[in-house]
Design a protein around this motif. Structure first.
Motif, PDB file in Angstrom:
ATOM      1  N   GLU A  31       0.837  -1.203   0.000  1.00  0.00           N
ATOM      2  CA  GLU A  31       0.000   0.000   0.000  1.00  0.00           C
ATOM      3  C   GLU A  31       0.867   1.246   0.000  1.00  0.00           C
ATOM      4  OE1 GLU A  31      -3.603   0.486   0.105  1.00  0.00           O
ATOM      5  OE2 GLU A  31      -3.136  -1.355  -0.954  1.00  0.00           O
ATOM      6  N   VAL A  32       1.901   1.210   0.812  1.00  0.00           N
ATOM      7  CA  VAL A  32       2.822   2.347   0.862  1.00  0.00           C
ATOM      8  C   VAL A  32       3.425   2.564  -0.512  1.00  0.00           C
ATOM      9  CG1 VAL A  32       5.017   3.179   1.780  1.00  0.00           C
ATOM     10  CG2 VAL A  32       3.374   2.046   3.282  1.00  0.00           C
ATOM     11  N   ALA A  33       3.888   1.481  -1.111  1.00  0.00           N
ATOM     12  CA  ALA A  33       4.500   1.578  -2.442  1.00  0.00           C
ATOM     13  C   ALA A  33       3.511   2.179  -3.437  1.00  0.00           C
ATOM     14  CB  ALA A  33       4.933   0.188  -2.900  1.00  0.00           C
ATOM     15  N   ARG A  34       2.302   1.694  -3.408  1.00  0.00           N
ATOM     16  CA  ARG A  34       1.279   2.182  -4.336  1.00  0.00           C
ATOM     17  C   ARG A  34       1.020   3.661  -4.119  1.00  0.00           C
ATOM     18  NH1 ARG A  34      -4.265   2.442  -4.438  1.00  0.00           N
ATOM     19  NH2 ARG A  34      -4.547   1.334  -2.488  1.00  0.00           N
ATOM     20  N   ARG A  35       0.898   4.026  -2.862  1.00  0.00           N
ATOM     21  CA  ARG A  35       0.612   5.414  -2.530  1.00  0.00           C
ATOM     22  C   ARG A  35       1.780   6.315  -2.906  1.00  0.00           C
ATOM     23  NH1 ARG A  35      -2.573   7.523   2.573  1.00  0.00           N
ATOM     24  NH2 ARG A  35      -2.114   9.691   2.213  1.00  0.00           N
ATOM     25  N   ALA A  36       2.988   5.761  -2.860  1.00  0.00           N
ATOM     26  CA  ALA A  36       4.184   6.549  -3.184  1.00  0.00           C
ATOM     27  C   ALA A  36       4.364   6.670  -4.697  1.00  0.00           C
ATOM     28  CB  ALA A  36       5.404   5.890  -2.562  1.00  0.00           C
ATOM     29  N   VAL A  62       4.203   0.105   9.345  1.00  0.00           N
ATOM     30  CA  VAL A  62       4.188  -0.568   8.043  1.00  0.00           C
ATOM     31  C   VAL A  62       4.269  -2.073   8.267  1.00  0.00           C
ATOM     32  CG1 VAL A  62       5.281  -0.722   5.800  1.00  0.00           C
ATOM     33  CG2 VAL A  62       5.394   1.405   7.089  1.00  0.00           C
ATOM     34  N   ILE A  63       3.237  -2.781   7.815  1.00  0.00           N
ATOM     35  CA  ILE A  63       3.154  -4.218   8.049  1.00  0.00           C
ATOM     36  C   ILE A  63       2.995  -4.986   6.741  1.00  0.00           C
ATOM     37  CG2 ILE A  63       2.091  -3.804  10.269  1.00  0.00           C
ATOM     38  CD1 ILE A  63      -0.575  -4.522   8.997  1.00  0.00           C
ATOM     39  N   ARG A  64       2.927  -6.310   6.846  1.00  0.00           N
ATOM     40  CA  ARG A  64       2.755  -7.124   5.641  1.00  0.00           C
ATOM     41  C   ARG A  64       1.298  -7.143   5.208  1.00  0.00           C
ATOM     42  NH1 ARG A  64       6.901 -11.881   5.424  1.00  0.00           N
ATOM     43  NH2 ARG A  64       5.464 -12.385   3.755  1.00  0.00           N
ATOM     44  N   SER A  65       1.100  -7.461   3.957  1.00  0.00           N
ATOM     45  CA  SER A  65      -0.251  -7.426   3.386  1.00  0.00           C
ATOM     46  C   SER A  65      -1.159  -8.488   3.987  1.00  0.00           C
ATOM     47  CB  SER A  65      -0.180  -7.610   1.878  1.00  0.00           C
ATOM     48  OG  SER A  65       0.306  -8.892   1.573  1.00  0.00           O
TER      49      SER A  65
END
Length: 100
Positions: A31-36, A62-65
Motif C-alpha cells: 500500500e505504501v509503495a502504491r501510494r508513493a 508498516v506491516i505485511r499485506s
DNA sequence: AACGTGACTTACG
DNA sequence: GCGTAAGCCACGT
C-alpha cells in the motif's frame, strides 16, 4: 501531493508516505509503495525501511499485506507489536493486525 | 553496467 | 493454513 512521485525520488516519496501514516493506523508495504507511486515496489520499500533510522518515520506502522507484522530493526516483531498495541491497533487471536 | 540482496506479494500444491 | 516458487523493485558493490 508530494507523494505524487512525479519528480520525487523513490526514497523521499516513500518516507513521506510512511511519515503521514496516522497514529493508530497501519499500512502494508504494498500500500505504501502504491501510494508513493511505485505500485510494484513493495520489496524495495522494505529494503528502504531496513536502512531508515529516522524516528520521524513511524516504520513500525508498516506491516505485511497478510496482516503479519514483518520485521523491525528496533527490536523485532515483539517490539513492533507492542508499539502498535499501544497506539490502539487491534490484533486477532493469531497475532495479526485486525484488518476488519 | 551486471550481480546479489532483502522489513514484500501473489500463486500453487 | 503452510511451505515452496516465481515475480518485482530499488540499492550497494
Amino acid at each position: 501531493m508530494d507523494a505524487g512521485s512525479g519528480n520525487m525520488s523513490f526514497r523521499k516519496s516513500v518516507l513521506s508516505v510512511v511519515r503521514d501514516i496516522p497514529h493508530g493506523g497501519t499500512m502494508s508495504y504494498g500500500e505504501v509503495a502504491r501510494r508513493a507511486g511505485f505500485p510494484r515496489a513493495a520489496r524495495a520499500v522494505g529494503s528502504l525501511m531496513r536502512k531508515n533510522f529516522d524516528s520521524m518515520v513511524p516504520c513500525h506502522r508498516v506491516i505485511r499485506s497478510d496482516g503479519r507484522l514483518g520485521e523491525y530493526n528496533r527490536g523485532g516483531e515483539d517490539v513492533k507489536r507492542k508499539l502498535l498495541e499501544k497506539e490502539g491497533v487491534l490484533f486477532d487471536d493469531r497475532g495479526r493486525v485486525c484488518t476488519a
